[in-house]
Design an enzyme around this catalytic site. Structure first.
Site, PDB file in Angstrom:
ATOM      1  N   MET A  58      -1.471  11.527  -1.142  1.00 46.12           N
ATOM      2  CA  MET A  58      -2.389  10.701  -0.844  1.00 46.12           C
ATOM      3  C   MET A  58      -1.943  10.053   0.613  1.00 46.12           C
ATOM      4  SD  MET A  58      -3.247   8.372  -4.093  1.00 46.12           S
ATOM      5  CE  MET A  58      -4.873   8.454  -5.121  1.00 46.12           C
ATOM      6  N   GLY A  59      -2.820   8.815   0.819  1.00 45.66           N
ATOM      7  CA  GLY A  59      -2.459   8.225   1.994  1.00 45.66           C
ATOM      8  C   GLY A  59      -3.650   7.980   3.135  1.00 45.66           C
ATOM      9  N   ARG A  60      -4.789   8.205   2.448  1.00 42.91           N
ATOM     10  CA  ARG A  60      -5.862   8.325   3.367  1.00 42.91           C
ATOM     11  C   ARG A  60      -5.830   8.724   4.739  1.00 42.91           C
ATOM     12  NH1 ARG A  60      -9.136   3.269   1.609  1.00 42.91           N
ATOM     13  NH2 ARG A  60      -7.935   1.977   3.180  1.00 42.91           N
ATOM     14  N   LEU A 106      -1.134   9.931  -9.900  1.00 43.60           N
ATOM     15  CA  LEU A 106       0.508   9.997 -10.604  1.00 43.60           C
ATOM     16  C   LEU A 106       1.189   9.557  -9.319  1.00 43.60           C
ATOM     17  CD1 LEU A 106       0.370  13.516 -12.237  1.00 43.60           C
ATOM     18  CD2 LEU A 106       0.762  11.315 -13.293  1.00 43.60           C
ATOM     19  N   GLN A 107       0.986   9.465  -8.144  1.00 43.99           N
ATOM     20  CA  GLN A 107       1.800   8.794  -7.150  1.00 43.99           C
ATOM     21  C   GLN A 107       1.778   7.501  -7.176  1.00 43.99           C
ATOM     22  OE1 GLN A 107       0.777  11.123  -3.250  1.00 43.99           O
ATOM     23  NE2 GLN A 107      -0.711  11.799  -4.712  1.00 43.99           N
ATOM     24  N   ARG A 108       0.761   6.868  -7.861  1.00 43.66           N
ATOM     25  CA  ARG A 108       0.296   5.378  -7.523  1.00 43.66           C
ATOM     26  C   ARG A 108       0.631   4.702  -8.692  1.00 43.66           C
ATOM     27  NH1 ARG A 108      -5.316   4.152  -5.096  1.00 43.66           N
ATOM     28  NH2 ARG A 108      -5.817   3.042  -7.124  1.00 43.66           N
ATOM     29  N   ASP A 163       0.023   3.990   1.369  1.00 45.97           N
ATOM     30  CA  ASP A 163      -0.497   4.354   2.474  1.00 45.97           C
ATOM     31  C   ASP A 163       0.723   4.127   3.623  1.00 45.97           C
ATOM     32  OD1 ASP A 163      -2.351   4.970   0.960  1.00 45.97           O
ATOM     33  OD2 ASP A 163      -3.962   4.371   2.282  1.00 45.97           O
ATOM     34  N   THR A 186       0.716  -1.378   0.138  1.00 47.04           N
ATOM     35  CA  THR A 186       0.047  -0.027  -0.189  1.00 47.04           C
ATOM     36  C   THR A 186       0.827   1.431   0.040  1.00 47.04           C
ATOM     37  OG1 THR A 186      -1.531   1.322   1.271  1.00 47.04           O
ATOM     38  CG2 THR A 186      -0.396  -0.147   2.557  1.00 47.04           C
TER      39      THR A 186
HETATM   40  O1  F6P Z   1      -5.148   2.932  -0.118  1.00 52.46           O
HETATM   41  C1  F6P Z   1      -4.617   3.538  -1.156  1.00 52.46           C
HETATM   42  C2  F6P Z   1      -5.245   4.853  -1.548  1.00 52.46           C
HETATM   43  O2  F6P Z   1      -4.214   5.306  -2.841  1.00 52.46           O
HETATM   44  C3  F6P Z   1      -5.293   5.778  -0.550  1.00 52.46           C
HETATM   45  O3  F6P Z   1      -4.178   6.767  -0.479  1.00 52.46           O
HETATM   46  C4  F6P Z   1      -6.358   6.725  -1.245  1.00 52.46           C
HETATM   47  O4  F6P Z   1      -7.076   7.733  -0.241  1.00 52.46           O
HETATM   48  C5  F6P Z   1      -7.467   5.675  -1.766  1.00 52.46           C
HETATM   49  O5  F6P Z   1      -6.490   4.525  -2.035  1.00 52.46           O
HETATM   50  C6  F6P Z   1      -7.977   6.094  -3.242  1.00 52.46           C
HETATM   51  O6  F6P Z   1      -8.990   5.109  -3.741  1.00 52.46           O
HETATM   52  P1  F6P Z   1      -9.350   4.689  -4.840  1.00 52.46           P
HETATM   53  O7  F6P Z   1      -7.937   3.880  -5.376  1.00 52.46           O
HETATM   54  O8  F6P Z   1     -10.401   3.836  -4.777  1.00 52.46           O
HETATM   55  O9  F6P Z   1      -9.777   6.163  -5.781  1.00 52.46           O
END
Ligand code: F6P
Length: 396
Positions: free
Chosen positions: A180-182, A288-290, A124, A122
């Site tokens: 991000m990071g919830r 873009l972070q993911r 996060d 994750t």
């Molecule tokens: O849990 C990973 C995450 O990227 C969080 O940082 C973010 O709040 C959430 O997922 C975004 O969710 P989704 O991919 O459903 O838009």
């Protein structure tokens, strides 16, 4: 054991395929046949799978070849029964689930019904445990030093922060960049490694007055400013600053996002006159972070963790988690029982790991030296934060 299966759940990351590659290579080495369920727990429940071989998986590609979903098997009709039945029908002996806190919340309960081992992932970085509190932080005592996917996202976020300084400087901007990071501030904290002047994390409720004070002080000094904020910032009452009212996922999470805009607007309103500044901007790098390929360290460790999970099954260590552990300056893969890795509440839900208080100074609103040290083995040699020489401006 002859046949094992794997699935990936929750939000994607850059290093999921690396973990899958590690699983596939080790399965082949051990002579196991490997199935991959498509779209996480959902695919297992619906019985959708592929035969997975290592030559199908590109460990340098982001995302997950097997796709993913946010499905809570406990909330679908006969969720566990049907999934176990599917595994039995396919003569699968054991399962590997790769996911974050939600996937592991389901997985911990599922492991009571079926032999399952785990690898975390994750961006996060909130699955694992901090070392015991009190005194200096012992990084080797940190369980799951980082979650696969986090190093890549952290490097991206730190780089965004560093690069934004050129435009912030040129236009005398105050820029609020949202990570991000919830609910947790790990990713925002990485901004400190990119030279963020201020970092705001959700673990400490937003002290707006202190923020305003620091912004005024620092802007007067350098005439531009970068503030890294976590999307999950809470107000003093513990409420999310911003959330999407139309979205709640299967695990009951609201979707945060947009607090950077709110903060930039409020700072502009309160400070633009006093500072003689008009450019208060916000930047949300969002997905873009993911996305994109993993960094070398992320890829290498994620592959090792995948291999370790297969070893766990081979040794009969079900309900174990393959964890990244810091040993000196190295990060290695080790197997630990689920209960040592995760804290859970009375409903069985995994409690996310907060940023260790020793890594963040709420008064300075930035990482402590230990906070910077935490990132050293994760980010490797970060290019130095960007700096212009000071101009001696003359006037005719
Ligand atoms: O849990 C990973 C995450 O990227 C969080 O940082 C973010 O709040 C959430 O997922 C975004 O969710 P989704 O991919 O459903 O838009």
């Amino acid at each position: 054991m002859r046949r094992i299966a794997v699935l990936t759940g929750g939000g994607d990351t850059s290093s999921l395929n690396a973990t899958l590659k590690g699983v596939a290579l080790e399965a082949e080495r051990q002579g196991f046949e490997l199935l991959g369920f498509v779209e996480g727990w959902k695919g297992l429940y619906e019985g959708r799978y592929v035969k997975l071989r290592s030559d199908m998986i590109d460990e340098r590609a982001g995302g997950t070849l097997l796709k993913t979903s946010r499905t809570d098997l406990r909330k679908v009709e006969d969720g566990f029964e049907r999934s176990v039945e599917n595994l039995k029908k396919l003569r699968v002996d054991a399962l590997i689930a790769v996911g974050g806190d939600d996937t592991l919340t389901v997985g911990a309960a599922f492991a009571q019904e079926f032999a399952t081992a785990f690898v975390t992932k994750t961006i996060d970085n909130d699955v694992g445990r901090n070392p015991p509190q009190g005194g200096k932080i012992d990084f080797e005592g940190m369980i799951n030093y980082f979650c696969p996917g986090f190093p890549t996202a952290a490097l991206k976020f730190a780089s965004f922060v560093r690069d934004l300084r050129t435009t912030a400087y040129s236009h005398e901007r105050v820029m609020v960049v949202e990570a991000m990071g919830r609910d947790m501030g790990w990713l925002a904290l990485a901004g400190a490694c990119g030279g963020a002047d201020i970092v705001v994390i959700p673990e400490v409720g937003l002290n707006y007055e202190r923020l305003r004070e620091l912004v005024a002080e620092k802007f007067k000094e350098q005439r531009h400013l970068i503030i890294a904020v976590a999307e999950g910032i809470k107000d003093e009452e513990g409420r999310l600053l911003t959330e999407n009212p139309d979205y709640i996922d299967a695990f009951g999470h609201a979707q945060p996002g947009g607090c950077s805009e709110l903060i930039a607007r409020r700072l502009k309103n309160d400070l633009s006159k006093e500072l003689g500044a008009s450019n208060f901007n916000h930047v949300i790098p969002s997905y873009l972070q993911r996305c994109g390929p993993p960094t070398e360290i992320d890829m290498r460790v994620s592959m090792e963790l995948g291999r370790k999970a297969v070893e766990a099954l081979k040794e009969g260590k079900v309900n174990h988690v393959a964890c990244a552990m810091r040993r000196g300056d190295e990060i290695v893969a080790e197997l630990l029982p689920m209960d040592e890795v995760l804290e859970r509440d009375e409903t069985g839900k995994v409690i996310p790991r907060e940023v260790d208080p020793r890594l963040y100074d709420p008064e300075a609103m930035n990482a402590t030296p230990e906070g910077i040290e935490y990132f050293r083995p994760i980010l490797g040699d970060m290019p130095r934060p960007f700096e212009y020489p000071k101009l001696e401006i003359q006037k005719i």
